[in-house]
Write a protein that holds these residues in place. Structure first.
Motif, PDB file in Angstrom:
ATOM      1  N   GLY A 189      47.560   3.529  58.772  1.00 33.16           N
ATOM      2  CA  GLY A 189      48.984   3.715  59.039  1.00 33.16           C
ATOM      3  C   GLY A 189      49.322   3.608  60.520  1.00 33.16           C
ATOM      4  N   GLY A 190      48.522   4.287  61.348  1.00 32.66           N
ATOM      5  CA  GLY A 190      48.778   4.287  62.784  1.00 32.66           C
ATOM      6  C   GLY A 190      48.585   2.901  63.387  1.00 32.66           C
ATOM      7  N   GLU A 191      47.584   2.189  62.856  1.00 30.40           N
ATOM      8  CA  GLU A 191      47.325   0.834  63.363  1.00 30.40           C
ATOM      9  C   GLU A 191      48.466  -0.104  63.021  1.00 30.40           C
ATOM     10  OE1 GLU A 191      42.424   0.906  63.142  1.00 30.40           O
ATOM     11  OE2 GLU A 191      43.570   0.036  61.497  1.00 30.40           O
ATOM     12  N   ARG A 192      48.903   0.014  61.789  1.00 33.34           N
ATOM     13  CA  ARG A 192      50.036  -0.822  61.368  1.00 33.34           C
ATOM     14  C   ARG A 192      51.243  -0.566  62.249  1.00 33.34           C
ATOM     15  NH1 ARG A 192      48.672   0.034  55.895  1.00 33.34           N
ATOM     16  NH2 ARG A 192      50.028   1.839  55.730  1.00 33.34           N
ATOM     17  N   GLN A 193      51.452   0.733  62.530  1.00 31.05           N
ATOM     18  CA  GLN A 193      52.608   1.109  63.330  1.00 31.05           C
ATOM     19  C   GLN A 193      52.543   0.465  64.711  1.00 31.05           C
ATOM     20  OE1 GLN A 193      55.699   1.707  63.378  1.00 31.05           O
ATOM     21  NE2 GLN A 193      55.511   3.608  62.215  1.00 31.05           N
ATOM     22  N   ARG A 194      51.336   0.504  65.310  1.00 34.65           N
ATOM     23  CA  ARG A 194      51.214  -0.044  66.661  1.00 34.65           C
ATOM     24  C   ARG A 194      51.349  -1.569  66.654  1.00 34.65           C
ATOM     25  NH1 ARG A 194      46.054   3.071  68.611  1.00 34.65           N
ATOM     26  NH2 ARG A 194      45.950   3.605  66.394  1.00 34.65           N
ATOM     27  N   ILE A 196      68.501  -4.734  71.655  1.00 35.98           N
ATOM     28  CA  ILE A 196      68.819  -3.485  70.970  1.00 35.98           C
ATOM     29  C   ILE A 196      67.619  -3.142  70.089  1.00 35.98           C
ATOM     30  CG2 ILE A 196      70.333  -2.374  69.280  1.00 35.98           C
ATOM     31  CD1 ILE A 196      72.522  -4.329  70.260  1.00 35.98           C
ATOM     32  N   LEU A 197      67.175  -1.895  70.188  1.00 34.74           N
ATOM     33  CA  LEU A 197      65.974  -1.521  69.460  1.00 34.74           C
ATOM     34  C   LEU A 197      66.286  -0.388  68.491  1.00 34.74           C
ATOM     35  CD1 LEU A 197      62.858  -1.825  69.291  1.00 34.74           C
ATOM     36  CD2 LEU A 197      62.740   0.067  70.899  1.00 34.74           C
ATOM     37  N   ILE A 198      65.701  -0.498  67.320  1.00 30.03           N
ATOM     38  CA  ILE A 198      65.919   0.543  66.329  1.00 30.03           C
ATOM     39  C   ILE A 198      64.581   1.136  65.908  1.00 30.03           C
ATOM     40  CG2 ILE A 198      66.572   0.866  63.924  1.00 30.03           C
ATOM     41  CD1 ILE A 198      68.923  -1.139  64.801  1.00 30.03           C
ATOM     42  N   LEU A 199      64.460   2.446  66.041  1.00 34.92           N
ATOM     43  CA  LEU A 199      63.229   3.134  65.645  1.00 34.92           C
ATOM     44  C   LEU A 199      63.570   4.039  64.471  1.00 34.92           C
ATOM     45  CD1 LEU A 199      62.083   4.290  69.188  1.00 34.92           C
ATOM     46  CD2 LEU A 199      61.250   2.314  67.923  1.00 34.92           C
ATOM     47  N   ASP A 200      63.033   3.699  63.313  1.00 31.60           N
ATOM     48  CA  ASP A 200      63.353   4.500  62.137  1.00 31.60           C
ATOM     49  C   ASP A 200      62.146   5.345  61.761  1.00 31.60           C
ATOM     50  OD1 ASP A 200      64.315   5.562  59.848  1.00 31.60           O
ATOM     51  OD2 ASP A 200      64.861   3.670  58.898  1.00 31.60           O
ATOM     52  N   GLU A 201      62.170   6.594  62.162  1.00 33.36           N
ATOM     53  CA  GLU A 201      61.079   7.519  61.829  1.00 33.36           C
ATOM     54  C   GLU A 201      59.726   6.933  62.191  1.00 33.36           C
ATOM     55  OE1 GLU A 201      61.548  10.466  60.063  1.00 33.36           O
ATOM     56  OE2 GLU A 201      63.487  10.249  59.078  1.00 33.36           O
ATOM     57  N   ALA A 202      59.654   6.341  63.409  1.00 30.05           N
ATOM     58  CA  ALA A 202      58.477   5.553  63.726  1.00 30.05           C
ATOM     59  C   ALA A 202      57.193   6.354  63.829  1.00 30.05           C
ATOM     60  CB  ALA A 202      58.716   4.788  65.021  1.00 30.05           C
ATOM     61  N   THR A 203      57.284   7.666  64.004  1.00 34.81           N
ATOM     62  CA  THR A 203      56.043   8.399  64.252  1.00 34.81           C
ATOM     63  C   THR A 203      55.676   9.365  63.146  1.00 34.81           C
ATOM     64  OG1 THR A 203      57.258  10.061  65.436  1.00 34.81           O
ATOM     65  CG2 THR A 203      56.264   8.324  66.748  1.00 34.81           C
ATOM     66  N   LEU A 253      59.957   0.317  61.776  1.00 34.23           N
ATOM     67  CA  LEU A 253      60.254   1.156  60.616  1.00 34.23           C
ATOM     68  C   LEU A 253      59.186   2.209  60.390  1.00 34.23           C
ATOM     69  CD1 LEU A 253      61.347  -1.633  58.150  1.00 34.23           C
ATOM     70  CD2 LEU A 253      62.836   0.084  59.162  1.00 34.23           C
ATOM     71  N   GLN A 254      59.563   3.205  59.622  1.00 35.11           N
ATOM     72  CA  GLN A 254      58.634   4.268  59.252  1.00 35.11           C
ATOM     73  C   GLN A 254      57.415   3.691  58.535  1.00 35.11           C
ATOM     74  OE1 GLN A 254      60.321   6.873  56.391  1.00 35.11           O
ATOM     75  NE2 GLN A 254      58.777   8.455  56.713  1.00 35.11           N
ATOM     76  N   GLU A 255      57.652   2.818  57.580  1.00 37.26           N
ATOM     77  CA  GLU A 255      56.575   2.155  56.865  1.00 37.26           C
ATOM     78  C   GLU A 255      56.575   0.703  57.314  1.00 37.26           C
ATOM     79  OE1 GLU A 255      54.282   3.082  54.632  1.00 37.26           O
ATOM     80  OE2 GLU A 255      54.855   5.187  54.857  1.00 37.26           O
ATOM     81  N   PRO A 256      55.884   0.418  58.415  1.00 35.86           N
ATOM     82  CA  PRO A 256      55.996  -0.937  58.944  1.00 35.86           C
ATOM     83  C   PRO A 256      55.496  -1.948  57.926  1.00 35.86           C
ATOM     84  CG  PRO A 256      54.238   0.236  60.031  1.00 35.86           C
ATOM     85  CD  PRO A 256      54.920   1.221  59.158  1.00 35.86           C
ATOM     86  N   PHE A 257      56.210  -3.010  57.792  1.00 33.51           N
ATOM     87  CA  PHE A 257      55.858  -4.038  56.832  1.00 33.51           C
ATOM     88  C   PHE A 257      55.178  -5.179  57.568  1.00 33.51           C
ATOM     89  CE2 PHE A 257      56.138  -7.481  53.976  1.00 33.51           C
ATOM     90  CZ  PHE A 257      56.149  -6.935  52.712  1.00 33.51           C
ATOM     91  N   LEU A 258      53.913  -5.401  57.271  1.00 36.55           N
ATOM     92  CA  LEU A 258      53.217  -6.538  57.870  1.00 36.55           C
ATOM     93  C   LEU A 258      53.010  -7.582  56.791  1.00 36.55           C
ATOM     94  CD1 LEU A 258      50.473  -4.780  60.040  1.00 36.55           C
ATOM     95  CD2 LEU A 258      52.830  -5.302  60.635  1.00 36.55           C
TER      96      LEU A 258
END
Lengths: 160, 791
Positions: free
Chosen positions: B684-689, B702-709, B625-630
Motif C-alpha cells: 500500500g505504501g509503495e503504491r502510494q509513493r 492544482i493538486l488534490i490529496l484525497d486521504e493520501a496517508t 487518491l487514498q487507494e491509488p490506482f496503478l
C-alpha cells in the motif's frame, strides 16, 4: 433480559392506531418492529421484536404462545411489513431473450414480473422450497413446489 | 370556465361498476401546461360518452385554438387544482397487489383509491416530515404530522421504491415551503409497444427492438468493407450454383451414359467436370470463410472500439449508476453476439436460403407433380422444428444453468479447501458436489433424450421425402413420364433440402438476440457525452481557485453542496474537513470538473472554468487518491503516465522527491518491476509513493490529496508526508484527511457540514475558537486513545 420474559406476558396492541406498542409488565415500548430471524428456512418461528433503535426486546419462539389479541396485532403488523408474496399458482413463464417473464397468482393477487440470471435470482432453499427474486428485488416465495397444481409444477420443472 | 393554458393534454378514464349504476365511467382530465400537471377537481362526474370522445374533443380544441384552454364538460362543477405529484403505487390498502395513487396538490396530500375517492387526506400545512419506512420487499411512505402523529400513507413494492423516496422528499420540500425539486421522471417499466415487462427500467425491449433499423445501423459498419461484402454476396450465389451442379451431373450421367450404355467419353467429360466443380467449390468455400472471418472480425472490432471510445467520454454519473461489469459486458458480450450473428448467422441464411430456392425451382422445372409430392412433408418438418425449438432451447438453457451452478460449487470448494480440511467437512462438501452433479446429470439426460426424440421424428419425415420420390418418381420412371436421370437428379437434390430446414426455426431468436445486443451498444453510443469543449482556449493555470455560491447535487433534487464560497490563493494548501457526507469529496469532484455546479460558478484565476477546454484543465490538475490506482505495467510507465515523454532522469527525480527511489532500487528489476493488476504486487505504501511520483512528474498547478496517508504504518506515513511536503510546494492544494492531525501543515482549513461551510481558518485559529473543528479533533483523539493509536 429476554430470558425472563414469558411470551404470554407480552401485550401487543396498536396505539395510536397505526403504531404497534408492546407492554411487558411495567415496561412499555412505543414503536415495536417485528422481524423474523429466519423467515425462509424457519417460517413462522423465531420472531424478534425490536425497539425503535432496532435492538431486540424479546425473541418469540412460537407465535401460538402469545395471547390471542396480541397475536392478532402482531400478525397484522407482519402482513404489513413482509410484502413477500407467496405464489399459489404459476400461470405462465416464458424464457425469452435471456430474461424470464412470469405471470403468477399469489396470496396478494396476480402479478407479472421478470427475472434475470436465474442462477442468482432463483434460489432453492430446500428440495422443494423456491424463492424467486425479480429484477427489482421483489420476492416471490414458493414454500413447497410439490403442493402447486400440476401446470405450475410442470412450468417449474421445465424452466429450473 | 377556463383553466390554465395547455401545452398537452391527456385524459384518464377509469371504468368501473358503481353500486348504484350498472356501469359508468369516471373521467379525469389531466392537462399539462408549462408548469406541470393540473387536474379537474370537484364532485364525481358521470359521462355517457366514452373517454375517446372527450380525448377527441380536447385534441380538436388544442389544434384549433391558438392558446388552448382546459375545456370543462358542462356537467362538471368544481375548480381546477394543480397536481404537483401524482404517483401510482402497486399495493392496495388490504396489502394485496392493487392500485392506489398518491397525489400532492399545493394544499393537500391525498391517497386515491381505484374508484377515485380519497381515502386519506392530509393538509400540507399539518405535515412536519415525510419518510420512507423500509419493508421487506417494498416500503411505506409515512408522514409525521406536526402533532407528532405518524400517518402511514401508502405501501409500494421495490419496483417503485426510488420514486416514492423522491415523493417523500417532495412532500417535505412543500411542507417546509421550499420550491419543489424532485426527479419523478417516468421510468418505463413495460414496453410501449408490446406491454411486455422490461428487463431493465427504461431499457430496450428485447422483443420489440426495431430490428430493421438496428440492422441498418450495424450494416453501416460494413461500408468500409463494401468491396468484400459485395464479393461475399456474389460468392454465396456461386456456392449455391456449385452445390446444385453435382446432382445435375449425376442425372446427365444416368441418362446419357448408364441408360444408353454409349458415349463412354462423355462419362469422362462429366466426371472431369464434377472434379472441377468439387475443386472450385472447395476453393470458394475457403475464400468465403476467410472473407467472413475478416468481415465479421473487423466489424466486431470496429464496434468494440466505437463503444469503448463512447464509454470513455461518457459523463461520470453514467458510471455511478451502472456497475463496471454491466458496462464491460456491452463491450464484450454484446459485441460478441453481433459478431456471432454476422459470422455464423448471415452466411448460413444467405447460402441455405439461396440453395433452397434454387432446389425448389429446379424440382418444379423437372416435374410439377413430383415436386409437389416430394415437398409435401416440408411443412411438417418446419412445423416440428418451430414447435419444439422453444422447449428444446429452454432445456439446453437449463443445462447451461446447471453447468454454471456446478462450476460455482466446484470453484468454491476448491478455493475453500483449507477450510474444508480444517473443519473435516470433506463428506459434507462431497454431498453438495454430488447434489449439483446429479442435477446436471438429470437435466443433461432430459435435454438429450428430448433432443434425440425430436431428431428421430425429423429423420422420419425427412426420410419420407425420399420415400415419396421412390414411390411417385419410381412410378413416373416406370410409366416413362420422367427419365431415370431426372429421377436420380431429384433424389440427389433432396439430400440438400431437408438438412437446413430443421434449423430455420431458430432464425428469429438468433436474430433478435443479436439485434438486442446491437441496440444496447448503440444506446451507449447515443448517451450524452461530456462537453470537452475542444475549441475553447487553453489556459495556463496560476492557481487561484474560487467557489462562488456553488450549489450541486448528484441528484438535482438533493443538494450536497449548498452555496459554497471561498477563494484559494495560488500555492495555498487548503484542508477540507468534515464528517462523511459533508461534501468534501463532492467539492473535489467539482474542482476536477467530473461534475459541474448546478448553480454558481467555479473560477480559476478569475475565469469560469467552463470556459477552459476540459482536457487542458484536467492536464493541470493532479490527484493522489487514498487507494491509488496503478495500471498493469512497470513502475516507470506508471510514474510517466501523465507525461509520456518523460526521460528516465525525470522519472528518477520524481521518484526521489516521492521517497520512492530507494524502495524501487531494492527490487530486482528496479524501475522495470511490473506492478501487477491494479498495482497488486506493491504494498500500500509503495503504491502510494509511486502515485505521488506520478503526480510530481505530471507537475500539476492544482493538486488534490484525497486521504493520501490513511492505512499505512507510521514509518511509511512519515515518508509519504515528507514526499507530499515536496509535492505541494508552489501548487494550490486541496487535501482531505481523516486523521485531522495530518492537516496541520495546511494553510487554511475549511470545515464543511451538510454541504455548507461552517468554519474557515488555520489549524490554530480553529482550535482556539473551540467550535466544530475543535469538537471533531476532541472526538478523534478520544477514539484514538481507546484504540491505542499514537498521533
Amino acid at each position: 433480559m429476554s430470558e425472563q420474559i414469558r411470551p404470554n406476558e407480552l401485550k401487543l396492541f396498536y396505539c395510536p392506531k397505526d403504531r404497534l406498542r408492546l407492554t411487558v409488565s411495567d415496561r412499555s415500548y412505543l414503536t415495536v418492529k417485528p422481524a423474523w430471524a429466519s423467515p425462509l428456512s424457519h417460517p413462522n418461528r423465531y420472531l424478534a421484536l425490536l425497539n425503535g433503535k432496532g435492538e431486540e426486546i424479546v425473541m418469540i419462539d412460537d407465535l401460538s404462545q402469545l395471547a390471542a389479541e396480541s397475536r392478532a396485532a402482531i400478525e397484522h403488523e407482519l402482513h404489513r411489513r413482509y410484502l413477500t408474496a407467496t405464489v399459489t399458482r404459476i400461470e405462465s413463464a416464458k424464457v425469452e431473450f435471456g430474461a424470464t417473464y412470469w405471470h403468477v397468482d399469489t396470496d396478494r393477487g396476480e402479478r407479472d414480473f421478470v427475472t434475470q440470471s436465474l442462477q442468482e435470482n432463483v434460489q432453492w432453499l430446500g428440495d422443494r422450497h423456491l424463492l424467486l427474486i425479480d429484477v427489482d428485488g421483489n420476492r416471490f416465495d414458493i414454500p413447497d413446489v410439490s403442493s402447486l397444481d400440476e401446470k405450475s409444477r410442470k412450468i417449474v420443472e421445465r424452466i429450473l | 370556465m377556463t383553466g390554465p393554458p395547455l401545452v398537452g393534454v391527456d385524459l384518464v378514464s377509469r371504468r368501473f361498476r358503481g353500486p348504484t349504476k350498472p356501469d359508468f365511467a369516471l373521467l379525469r382530465f389531466v392537462a399539462f401546461d408549462c408548469l406541470g400537471q393540473w387536474r379537474l377537481e370537484g364532485p364525481r362526474h358521470t359521462f355517457t360518452r366514452p373517454a375517446a370522445y372527450w380525448r377527441g374533443v380536447i385534441l380538436k380544441q388544442l389544434e384549433e385554438a391558438e392558446e388552448p384552454q382546459l375545456p370543462m364538460p358542462e356537467q362538471a362543477s368544481g375548480e381546477i387544482v394543480r397536481v404537483l405529484i401524482s404517483l401510482e403505487a402497486d399495493f392496495a390498502s388490504d396489502g394485496k397487489f392493487g392500485r392506489r395513487t398518491l397525489e400532492v396538490t399545493p394544499d393537500f396530500v391525498r391517497v386515491l383509491e381505484p374508484d377515485g375517492h380519497a381515502s386519506i387526506e392530509v393538509r400540507l400545512a399539518d405535515i412536519k416530515s415525510a419518510r420512507n419506512e423500509p419493508l421487506v420487499g417494498g416500503g411505506r411512505l409515512e408522514l409525521t404530522a406536526k402533532s407528532g402523529e405518524i400517518i402511514p400513507l401508502i405501501t409500494y413494492s421495490l419496483t417503485l421504491a426510488a420514486k416514492f423516496s423522491e415523493a417523500a422528499r417532495g412532500i417535505e420540500q412543500l411542507a417546509k415551503g421550499e420550491p419543489l425539486m424532485i426527479n419523478l421522471k417516468q421510468e418505463r417499466l413495460r414496453c410501449d409497444k408490446c406491454n411486455r415487462l422490461l428487463p431493465e427500467k427504461d431499457g430496450v425491449c428485447p422483443a420489440c427492438v426495431n430490428r430493421g433499423k438496428t440492422l441498418l445501423r450495424v450494416a453501416k459498419y460494413l461500408i468500409p468493407y463494401k468491396k468484400q461484402a459485395v464479393l461475399l454476396a456474389l460468392l454465396s450465389i456461386v456456392t449455391t450454383a456449385l452445390n446444385l451442379a453435382p446432382p445435375l451431373i449425376q442425372g446427365e450421367l444416368v441418362d446419357a451414359v448408364f441408360t444408353t450404355k454409349q458415349n463412354l467419353s462423355l462419362l469422362f467429360w462429366l466426371i472431369g467436370g464434377w472434379v472441377g466443380v468439387l475443386a472450385l467449390a472447395a476453393f470458394i468455400q475457403i475464400l468465403t470463410g476467410r472473407l467472413i472471418a475478416k468481415l465479421a472480425g473487423s466489424i466486431a472490432s470496429d464496434l468494440r472500439a466505437a463503444v469503448y471510445r463512447a464509454i470513455e467520454f461518457l459523463q461520470l454519473y453514467f458510471f455511478d449508476k451502472k456497475q463496471v461489469g454491466a458496462i464491460a459486458s456491452r463491450v464484450t458480450s454484446d459485441t460478441d453476439r453481433v459478431w456471432g450473428f454476422l459470422v455464423e448467422g448471415v452466411p448460413y441464411f444467405l447460402i441455405n436460403g439461396l440453395l433452397l430456392l434454387g432446389i425448389v425451382i429446379f424440382l418444379f422445372m423437372t416435374n410439377t407433380l413430383l415436386a409437389a409430392c416430394i415437398l409435401a412433408p416440408i411443412p411438417i418438418v418446419v412445423g416440428i422444428s418451430v414447435v419444439f425449438w422453444r422447449p428444446m432451447s429452454q432445456m439446453f438453457h437449463k443445462v447451461g444453468q446447471k453447468w454454471a451452478r456446478f462450476h460455482t460449487q466446484l470453484n468454491e470448494s476448491l478455493s475453500g479447501i483449507r477450510v474444508i480440511k480444517a473443519f473435516a467437512k470433506e463428506d459434507l462438501e462431497f454431498n453438495r458436489f454430488q447434489q449439483r452433479n446429479k442435477e446436471l446429470r438429470e437435466s443433461g439426460i432430459a435435454a438429450d433424450s428430448k433432443w434425440y426424440t425430436i431428431f428421430g421424428y425429423l429423420t422420419f419425415f425427412t426420410g419420407l421425402g425420399v420415400l415419396i420420390n421412390w414411390a411417385v418418381g419410381g412410378y413416373m420412371v416406370y410409366s416413362d413420364v420422367i427419365t431415370l436421370g431426372e429421377f436420380w437428379k431429384v433424389n440427389a437434390l433432396l439430400g440438400l433440402v431437408y438438412g437446413p430446414l430443421q434449423w430455420f426455426a431458430m432464425v428469429n431468436n438468433w436474430f433478435s438476440r443479436a439485434m438486442a445486443g446491437a441496440d444496447r451498444i448503440f444506446e451507449v453510443m447515443d448517451t450524452e457525452r461530456e462537453a470537452y469543449g475542444h475549441s475553447l482556449p487553453k489556459h495556463d493555470i496560476r492557481g487561484e481557485v474560487a467557489f462562488e455560491n456553488v450549489r450541486f447535487g448528484y441528484d438535482k433534487s438533493n443538494p450536497v453542496l449548498k452555496g459554497l464560497n471561498f477563494v484559494a490563493k495560488p500555492g495555498e494548501m487548503i484542508g477540507l474537513v468534515g464528517k462523511s457526507g459533508a461534501g468534501k469529496s463532492t467539492t473535489i469532484n467539482l474542482i476536477c470538473r467530473f461534475y459541474e455546479p448546478d448553480a454558481g460558478s467555479i473560477k480559476i484565476d478569475g475565469k469560469d472554468y467552463r470556459e477552459i477546454a476540459l482536457q487542458d484543465l484536467r492536464e493541470q490538475i493532479g490527484i493522489v487518491l487514498q487507494e491509488p490506482f496503478l495500471f498493469n505495467g512497470t513502475i516507470a510507465e506508471n510514474i510517466a503516465y501523465g507525461k509520456q515523454s518523460a526521460s528516465m532522469q525525470e522519472i528518477m527525480d520524481a521518484a526521489k522527491a516521492a521517497n520512492a527511489h530507494n524502495f524501487i532500487l531494492s527490487k530486482p528489476d528496479g524501475y522495470d518491476t511490473l506492478v501487477g493488476e491494479k498495482g497488486a504486487k506493491l504494498s500500500g505504501g509503495e503504491r502510494q509513493r509511486v502515485s505521488i511520483a506520478r503526480a510530481i512528474l505530471h507537475n500539476p498547478r492544482i493538486l488534490i490529496l484525497d486521504e493520501a496517508t490513511s492505512s499505512v504504518d507510521v514509518e511509511t506515513e512519515k515518508q509519504i508526508q515528507e514526499a507530499i511536503g515536496r509535492l505541494v510546494e508552489g501548487r494550490t492544494t486541496f487535501a482531505i484527511a481523516h486523521r485531522l492531525s495530518t492537516l496541520r501543515n495546511a494553510d487554511r482549513l475549511i470545515v464543511l457540514d451538510k454541504g455548507e461551510i461552517v468554519e474557515i481558518g488555520t489549524h490554530a485559529e480553529l482550535m482556539e475558537k473551540q467550535g466544530v473543528f475543535y469538537n471533531l479533533v476532541q472526538t478523534q483523539s478520544a477514539i484514538n486513545e481507546i484504540i491505542g493509536v499514537n498521533l
